[in-house]
Design a protein around this motif. Structure first.
Motif, PDB file in Angstrom:
ATOM      1  N   ILE A  31       0.813  -1.216   0.000  1.00 10.15           N
ATOM      2  CA  ILE A  31       0.000   0.000   0.000  1.00 10.15           C
ATOM      3  C   ILE A  31       0.845   1.264   0.000  1.00 10.15           C
ATOM      4  CG2 ILE A  31      -2.023  -1.076   1.018  1.00 10.15           C
ATOM      5  CD1 ILE A  31      -1.208   0.123   3.716  1.00 10.15           C
ATOM      6  N   ASP A  32       2.137   1.142   0.281  1.00 11.74           N
ATOM      7  CA  ASP A  32       3.041   2.286   0.152  1.00 11.74           C
ATOM      8  C   ASP A  32       3.323   2.523  -1.326  1.00 11.74           C
ATOM      9  OD1 ASP A  32       3.290   3.014   2.787  1.00 11.74           O
ATOM     10  OD2 ASP A  32       5.169   1.933   3.132  1.00 11.74           O
ATOM     11  N   PRO A  33       3.847   3.698  -1.695  1.00 10.22           N
ATOM     12  CA  PRO A  33       4.152   3.948  -3.110  1.00 10.22           C
ATOM     13  C   PRO A  33       5.101   2.909  -3.712  1.00 10.22           C
ATOM     14  CG  PRO A  33       4.242   5.993  -1.875  1.00 10.22           C
ATOM     15  CD  PRO A  33       4.054   4.892  -0.871  1.00 10.22           C
ATOM     16  N   TYR A  34       6.021   2.373  -2.893  1.00  8.17           N
ATOM     17  CA  TYR A  34       6.941   1.343  -3.370  1.00  8.17           C
ATOM     18  C   TYR A  34       7.506   0.571  -2.193  1.00  8.17           C
ATOM     19  CZ  TYR A  34      10.513   4.704  -2.019  1.00  8.17           C
ATOM     20  OH  TYR A  34      11.282   5.591  -1.309  1.00  8.17           O
ATOM     21  N   LEU A  35       8.101  -0.572  -2.490  1.00  5.17           N
ATOM     22  CA  LEU A  35       8.736  -1.444  -1.516  1.00  5.17           C
ATOM     23  C   LEU A  35      10.089  -1.834  -2.105  1.00  5.17           C
ATOM     24  CD1 LEU A  35       7.578  -3.005   1.107  1.00  5.17           C
ATOM     25  CD2 LEU A  35       7.386  -4.913  -0.441  1.00  5.17           C
ATOM     26  N   VAL A  51       9.000  -2.968  -5.755  1.00  9.55           N
ATOM     27  CA  VAL A  51       7.616  -3.391  -5.949  1.00  9.55           C
ATOM     28  C   VAL A  51       6.743  -2.142  -5.816  1.00  9.55           C
ATOM     29  CG1 VAL A  51       5.760  -4.865  -5.091  1.00  9.55           C
ATOM     30  CG2 VAL A  51       8.122  -5.640  -4.946  1.00  9.55           C
ATOM     31  N   GLU A  52       5.842  -1.943  -6.755  1.00 10.81           N
ATOM     32  CA  GLU A  52       5.005  -0.745  -6.753  1.00 10.81           C
ATOM     33  C   GLU A  52       3.714  -0.962  -5.976  1.00 10.81           C
ATOM     34  OE1 GLU A  52       4.430   0.657 -10.718  1.00 10.81           O
ATOM     35  OE2 GLU A  52       6.565   0.768 -11.119  1.00 10.81           O
ATOM     36  N   GLN A  53       3.084   0.155  -5.626  1.00 10.04           N
ATOM     37  CA  GLN A  53       1.822   0.134  -4.891  1.00 10.04           C
ATOM     38  C   GLN A  53       0.770  -0.675  -5.651  1.00 10.04           C
ATOM     39  OE1 GLN A  53      -0.019   3.994  -4.502  1.00 10.04           O
ATOM     40  NE2 GLN A  53      -0.985   3.410  -2.575  1.00 10.04           N
ATOM     41  N   ILE A  76      13.207 -12.275  -5.917  1.00  4.09           N
ATOM     42  CA  ILE A  76      13.313 -12.698  -4.526  1.00  4.09           C
ATOM     43  C   ILE A  76      14.380 -11.854  -3.850  1.00  4.09           C
ATOM     44  CG2 ILE A  76      13.923 -14.588  -2.971  1.00  4.09           C
ATOM     45  CD1 ILE A  76      12.833 -16.523  -5.058  1.00  4.09           C
ATOM     46  N   GLY A  77      14.060 -11.360  -2.655  1.00  5.50           N
ATOM     47  CA  GLY A  77      14.998 -10.543  -1.907  1.00  5.50           C
ATOM     48  C   GLY A  77      14.464 -10.234  -0.519  1.00  5.50           C
ATOM     49  N   TRP A  78      15.092  -9.276   0.141  1.00  8.56           N
ATOM     50  CA  TRP A  78      14.794  -8.959   1.538  1.00  8.56           C
ATOM     51  C   TRP A  78      14.214  -7.558   1.675  1.00  8.56           C
ATOM     52  CZ3 TRP A  78      15.408 -12.579   5.349  1.00  8.56           C
ATOM     53  CH2 TRP A  78      16.080 -13.745   4.973  1.00  8.56           C
ATOM     54  N   VAL A  79      13.221  -7.427   2.564  1.00 11.70           N
ATOM     55  CA  VAL A  79      12.527  -6.165   2.800  1.00 11.70           C
ATOM     56  C   VAL A  79      12.503  -5.902   4.304  1.00 11.70           C
ATOM     57  CG1 VAL A  79      10.306  -4.979   2.581  1.00 11.70           C
ATOM     58  CG2 VAL A  79      11.068  -6.502   0.777  1.00 11.70           C
ATOM     59  N   ALA A  85       5.132  -4.034   7.375  1.00 11.36           N
ATOM     60  CA  ALA A  85       4.038  -3.630   8.259  1.00 11.36           C
ATOM     61  C   ALA A  85       3.030  -2.740   7.531  1.00 11.36           C
ATOM     62  CB  ALA A  85       4.585  -2.910   9.483  1.00 11.36           C
ATOM     63  N   ARG A  86       3.428  -2.143   6.422  1.00 14.49           N
ATOM     64  CA  ARG A  86       2.543  -1.271   5.642  1.00 14.49           C
ATOM     65  C   ARG A  86       2.005  -2.011   4.422  1.00 14.49           C
ATOM     66  NH1 ARG A  86       0.512   2.974   6.513  1.00 14.49           N
ATOM     67  NH2 ARG A  86       0.889   3.800   4.452  1.00 14.49           N
ATOM     68  N   THR A  87       1.489  -3.219   4.647  1.00  9.66           N
ATOM     69  CA  THR A  87       0.876  -4.016   3.579  1.00  9.66           C
ATOM     70  C   THR A  87      -0.484  -4.509   4.058  1.00  9.66           C
ATOM     71  OG1 THR A  87       1.999  -6.014   4.350  1.00  9.66           O
ATOM     72  CG2 THR A  87       3.080  -4.776   2.592  1.00  9.66           C
ATOM     73  N   LEU A  88      -1.276  -5.017   3.122  1.00 11.78           N
ATOM     74  CA  LEU A  88      -2.610  -5.521   3.448  1.00 11.78           C
ATOM     75  C   LEU A  88      -2.726  -6.998   3.120  1.00 11.78           C
ATOM     76  CD1 LEU A  88      -4.849  -2.670   1.970  1.00 11.78           C
ATOM     77  CD2 LEU A  88      -4.193  -2.998   4.359  1.00 11.78           C
TER      78      LEU A  88
END
Length: 126
Positions: A31-35, A51-53, A76-79, A85-88
């Motif tokens: 849900i953020d503009p990007y990840l 990753v985009e919103q 595949i990678g690390w976030v 926490a800002r995902t749905l």
């Protein structure tokens, strides 16, 4: 022959520890503009993909403050946990992912190490 037996035992232990206790993956909407996806679990690792919103990700693994994820197009990678926490969830509710404790490292782990070196003059000074 002994080396082959030890290698087989080591590979068996490694595969047993990495395949046991697999959890189902969790699918989340960004849900953020990007990840930002990093190559490793730390800010010192380079960002390899964004990753985009509105896109979905799958959570694969967790470490303190970091989650290994897979994007829909197989990156595949690390976030950072703060970004996760800002995902749905698919239901539209905010995600509530568990934290990682020291006990998580003690189960299903394998550590192997060795050290090689040579003293220049064979004496230690104190």
């Amino acid at each position: 022959m002994k080396n082959i037996i030890w290698l087989a035992i080591l590979l068996f232990c490694f595969s047993a520890n990495t395949t046991s206790g697999k959890e189902a993956t969790v699918s989340l909407e960004v849900i953020d503009p990007y990840l930002e996806i990093h190559t490793g679990p730390g800010i010192g690792y380079p960002v390899i993909y964004t990753v985009e919103q509105g896109e979905y990700i799958e959570v694969l693994t967790r470490r303190p403050d970091w989650y290994e994820i897979k994007s829909r197009n197989s990156h595949i990678g690390w976030v950072q946990a703060s970004q996760i926490a800002r995902t749905l969830q698919p239901t539209g509710e905010p995600v509530d992912l568990p934290s990682v404790s020291y006990g998580d490292y003690l189960k299903n782990s394998l550590s192997v190490g060795f050290d090689v070196g040579e003293f220049s003059n064979g004496e230690l000074s104190g």
